[in-house]
Design a protein around this motif. Structure first.
Motif, PDB file in Angstrom:
ATOM      1  N   PHE A  94       0.810  -1.226   0.000  1.00 52.99           N
ATOM      2  CA  PHE A  94       0.000   0.000   0.000  1.00 52.99           C
ATOM      3  C   PHE A  94       0.841   1.272   0.000  1.00 52.99           C
ATOM      4  O   PHE A  94       0.397   2.306  -0.477  1.00 52.99           O
ATOM      5  CB  PHE A  94      -0.925   0.037   1.221  1.00 52.99           C
ATOM      6  N   THR A  95       2.056   1.216   0.572  1.00 51.54           N
ATOM      7  CA  THR A  95       2.832   2.444   0.812  1.00 51.54           C
ATOM      8  C   THR A  95       4.031   2.636  -0.114  1.00 51.54           C
ATOM      9  O   THR A  95       4.536   3.748  -0.234  1.00 51.54           O
ATOM     10  CB  THR A  95       3.363   2.475   2.254  1.00 51.54           C
ATOM     11  N   ASP A  96       4.498   1.590  -0.738  1.00 56.90           N
ATOM     12  CA  ASP A  96       5.706   1.658  -1.568  1.00 56.90           C
ATOM     13  C   ASP A  96       5.320   1.844  -3.036  1.00 56.90           C
ATOM     14  O   ASP A  96       4.423   1.149  -3.521  1.00 56.90           O
ATOM     15  CB  ASP A  96       6.505   0.354  -1.398  1.00 56.90           C
ATOM     16  N   PRO A  97       5.982   2.743  -3.743  1.00 55.25           N
ATOM     17  CA  PRO A  97       5.658   2.945  -5.162  1.00 55.25           C
ATOM     18  C   PRO A  97       5.719   1.665  -6.002  1.00 55.25           C
ATOM     19  O   PRO A  97       5.064   1.570  -7.034  1.00 55.25           O
ATOM     20  CB  PRO A  97       6.701   3.960  -5.634  1.00 55.25           C
ATOM     21  N   PHE A 145      -0.490   0.305  -4.566  1.00 58.07           N
ATOM     22  CA  PHE A 145       0.058   1.573  -4.078  1.00 58.07           C
ATOM     23  C   PHE A 145      -0.831   2.752  -4.476  1.00 58.07           C
ATOM     24  O   PHE A 145      -1.332   2.819  -5.591  1.00 58.07           O
ATOM     25  CB  PHE A 145       1.457   1.794  -4.661  1.00 58.07           C
ATOM     26  N   TYR A 146      -1.030   3.657  -3.507  1.00 58.04           N
ATOM     27  CA  TYR A 146      -1.635   4.961  -3.770  1.00 58.04           C
ATOM     28  C   TYR A 146      -0.675   6.011  -3.243  1.00 58.04           C
ATOM     29  O   TYR A 146      -0.205   5.891  -2.101  1.00 58.04           O
ATOM     30  CB  TYR A 146      -2.979   5.121  -3.057  1.00 58.04           C
ATOM     31  N   PRO A 147      -0.383   7.064  -4.023  1.00 54.21           N
ATOM     32  CA  PRO A 147       0.542   8.104  -3.540  1.00 54.21           C
ATOM     33  C   PRO A 147       0.112   8.715  -2.211  1.00 54.21           C
ATOM     34  O   PRO A 147       0.953   9.106  -1.398  1.00 54.21           O
ATOM     35  CB  PRO A 147       0.513   9.155  -4.655  1.00 54.21           C
ATOM     36  N   GLN A 148      -1.187   8.779  -1.956  1.00 53.00           N
ATOM     37  CA  GLN A 148      -1.679   9.361  -0.708  1.00 53.00           C
ATOM     38  C   GLN A 148      -1.149   8.607   0.509  1.00 53.00           C
ATOM     39  O   GLN A 148      -0.905   9.209   1.559  1.00 53.00           O
ATOM     40  CB  GLN A 148      -3.217   9.355  -0.689  1.00 53.00           C
ATOM     41  N   ASN A 149      -0.971   7.296   0.383  1.00 51.85           N
ATOM     42  CA  ASN A 149      -0.438   6.515   1.498  1.00 51.85           C
ATOM     43  C   ASN A 149       1.006   6.900   1.810  1.00 51.85           C
ATOM     44  O   ASN A 149       1.408   6.931   2.973  1.00 51.85           O
ATOM     45  CB  ASN A 149      -0.534   5.017   1.209  1.00 51.85           C
ATOM     46  N   THR A 160      -4.590   3.371   6.331  1.00 52.51           N
ATOM     47  CA  THR A 160      -5.273   3.349   5.039  1.00 52.51           C
ATOM     48  C   THR A 160      -6.307   2.248   5.025  1.00 52.51           C
ATOM     49  O   THR A 160      -6.214   1.320   5.821  1.00 52.51           O
ATOM     50  CB  THR A 160      -4.237   3.157   3.908  1.00 52.51           C
ATOM     51  N   LYS A 161      -7.225   2.237   4.232  1.00 51.46           N
ATOM     52  CA  LYS A 161      -7.969   3.156   3.423  1.00 51.46           C
ATOM     53  C   LYS A 161      -9.152   3.645   4.213  1.00 51.46           C
ATOM     54  O   LYS A 161      -9.865   2.866   4.814  1.00 51.46           O
ATOM     55  CB  LYS A 161      -8.483   2.471   2.175  1.00 51.46           C
ATOM     56  N   THR A 162      -9.371   4.952   4.202  1.00 47.16           N
ATOM     57  CA  THR A 162     -10.411   5.565   5.021  1.00 47.16           C
ATOM     58  C   THR A 162     -11.780   4.950   4.758  1.00 47.16           C
ATOM     59  O   THR A 162     -12.556   4.723   5.680  1.00 47.16           O
ATOM     60  CB  THR A 162     -10.456   7.090   4.768  1.00 47.16           C
ATOM     61  N   ASN A 163     -12.082   4.662   3.505  1.00 47.12           N
ATOM     62  CA  ASN A 163     -13.411   4.161   3.133  1.00 47.12           C
ATOM     63  C   ASN A 163     -13.582   2.665   3.352  1.00 47.12           C
ATOM     64  O   ASN A 163     -14.712   2.179   3.302  1.00 47.12           O
ATOM     65  CB  ASN A 163     -13.731   4.513   1.681  1.00 47.12           C
ATOM     66  N   CYS A 164     -12.535   1.951   3.632  1.00 49.61           N
ATOM     67  CA  CYS A 164     -12.642   0.492   3.838  1.00 49.61           C
ATOM     68  C   CYS A 164     -12.133   0.119   5.231  1.00 49.61           C
ATOM     69  O   CYS A 164     -12.918  -0.041   6.151  1.00 49.61           O
ATOM     70  CB  CYS A 164     -11.849  -0.257   2.766  1.00 49.61           C
ATOM     71  N   CYS A 165     -10.836  -0.035   5.349  1.00 42.45           N
ATOM     72  CA  CYS A 165     -10.251  -0.568   6.577  1.00 42.45           C
ATOM     73  C   CYS A 165     -10.365   0.383   7.768  1.00 42.45           C
ATOM     74  O   CYS A 165     -10.619  -0.065   8.888  1.00 42.45           O
ATOM     75  CB  CYS A 165      -8.807  -0.970   6.329  1.00 42.45           C
ATOM     76  N   ILE A 166     -10.187   1.678   7.540  1.00 41.72           N
ATOM     77  CA  ILE A 166     -10.336   2.629   8.642  1.00 41.72           C
ATOM     78  C   ILE A 166     -11.795   2.658   9.095  1.00 41.72           C
ATOM     79  O   ILE A 166     -12.097   2.506  10.281  1.00 41.72           O
ATOM     80  CB  ILE A 166      -9.864   4.044   8.230  1.00 41.72           C
ATOM     81  N   ARG A 167     -12.695   2.830   8.140  1.00 37.75           N
ATOM     82  CA  ARG A 167     -14.127   2.924   8.470  1.00 37.75           C
ATOM     83  C   ARG A 167     -14.615   1.662   9.180  1.00 37.75           C
ATOM     84  O   ARG A 167     -15.329   1.734  10.183  1.00 37.75           O
ATOM     85  CB  ARG A 167     -14.928   3.171   7.185  1.00 37.75           C
ATOM     86  N   ALA A 168     -14.248   0.489   8.674  1.00 38.54           N
ATOM     87  CA  ALA A 168     -14.695  -0.769   9.287  1.00 38.54           C
ATOM     88  C   ALA A 168     -14.122  -0.932  10.694  1.00 38.54           C
ATOM     89  O   ALA A 168     -14.838  -1.356  11.621  1.00 38.54           O
ATOM     90  CB  ALA A 168     -14.308  -1.951   8.409  1.00 38.54           C
ATOM     91  N   THR A 169     -12.874  -0.581  10.888  1.00 36.79           N
ATOM     92  CA  THR A 169     -12.246  -0.695  12.206  1.00 36.79           C
ATOM     93  C   THR A 169     -12.877   0.287  13.190  1.00 36.79           C
ATOM     94  O   THR A 169     -13.165  -0.074  14.341  1.00 36.79           O
ATOM     95  CB  THR A 169     -10.721  -0.480  12.096  1.00 36.79           C
ATOM     96  N   ASN A 212      -7.641   6.641  -2.078  1.00 35.72           N
ATOM     97  CA  ASN A 212      -7.200   7.093  -3.397  1.00 35.72           C
ATOM     98  C   ASN A 212      -8.046   8.222  -3.969  1.00 35.72           C
ATOM     99  O   ASN A 212      -7.849   8.630  -5.102  1.00 35.72           O
ATOM    100  CB  ASN A 212      -7.139   5.918  -4.369  1.00 35.72           C
ATOM    101  N   ASP A 213      -8.985   8.766  -3.190  1.00 35.81           N
ATOM    102  CA  ASP A 213      -9.850   9.847  -3.659  1.00 35.81           C
ATOM    103  C   ASP A 213     -10.147  10.754  -2.471  1.00 35.81           C
ATOM    104  O   ASP A 213     -10.735  10.309  -1.479  1.00 35.81           O
ATOM    105  CB  ASP A 213     -11.136   9.240  -4.225  1.00 35.81           C
ATOM    106  N   GLU A 214      -9.744  12.024  -2.547  1.00 36.53           N
ATOM    107  CA  GLU A 214      -9.884  12.925  -1.403  1.00 36.53           C
ATOM    108  C   GLU A 214     -11.345  13.205  -1.058  1.00 36.53           C
ATOM    109  O   GLU A 214     -11.685  13.375   0.113  1.00 36.53           O
ATOM    110  CB  GLU A 214      -9.130  14.241  -1.639  1.00 36.53           C
ATOM    111  N   VAL A 215     -12.226  13.246  -2.054  1.00 35.92           N
ATOM    112  CA  VAL A 215     -13.645  13.454  -1.756  1.00 35.92           C
ATOM    113  C   VAL A 215     -14.177  12.283  -0.936  1.00 35.92           C
ATOM    114  O   VAL A 215     -14.863  12.466   0.079  1.00 35.92           O
ATOM    115  CB  VAL A 215     -14.467  13.640  -3.058  1.00 35.92           C
TER     116      VAL A 215
END
Length: 189
Positions: free
Chosen positions: A15-18, A23-27, A124-133, A154-157
């Protein structure tokens, strides 16, 4: 603040390495912020738990049927990013295979054994793993605190929509500076 834990969610190389498989640059961008929060939590003797997304090599997993293969044991993709140093004597590393850090793991048991009430959540990811946790932490009667400049997707909105919902329904959302101020004033007790 021995009733508080920091949960670092899925900051693994895929998730964090290019060169990572998902990988997402936001991570990569939030890694320095997470490192500062990690260091500050350690100064305040806050329990640190790394959630490590990891699938078994060569074994079936329903999650991998509909998504790109990633975070497979033995590939290095499930390794915690080296910027976030794990203290093997004090920190916990808990493997997970689903979005929530609580589902199918012993996270709840570790938190209860350590008398934890507040969970600071980054990663990461706010909409999946963060939200579920966060949702499961809320349902298990923990006080979730999400650090807004230490989570990404991967999407700021999409990121902002989920942070808004978390703030409104599930817990606190603070910046890292607001978290540090809370720590210094004993506001997490």
């Amino acid at each position: 603040m021995n009733n508080t834990a920091l949960i670092v969610v899925d900051m693994v190389k895929d998730f964090t390495d290019p060169e990572g498989l998902v990988f997402y640059p936001q991570n990569r961008e939030i890694l320095p912020n997470i490192k500062r929060v990690l260091d500050e939590c350690r100064k305040h003797d806050i329990l640190v738990i790394f959630m490590q997304h990891s699938y078994r090599a060569g074994k079936f997993d329903k999650n991998l049927v509909n998504m790109r293969s990633n975070c497979i044991e033995g590939t290095g993709g499930d390794a915690i990013d080296p910027m976030l140093e794990v203290n093997s004597e004090k920190d916990y590393v808990i493997k997970k295979r689903r979005y929530s850090g609580f589902f199918g793991t012993d996270l709840d048991m570790v938190l209860r054994e350590n008398n934890i009430k507040n969970v600071i959540i980054v990663g990461t990811k706010t909409n999946c793993c963060i939200r579920a946790t966060v949702t499961d932490a809320y349902y298990l009667d923990y006080n979730p605190i999400v650090v807004s400049d230490c989570v990404a997707t991967n999407d700021e909105v999409v990121n902002q929509v989920h942070l808004t919902d978390i703030r409104k329904y599930l817990g606190k959302v603070v910046t890292s500076q607001e978290l540090f101020d809370l720590m210094d004033k004993g506001g997490l007790a």
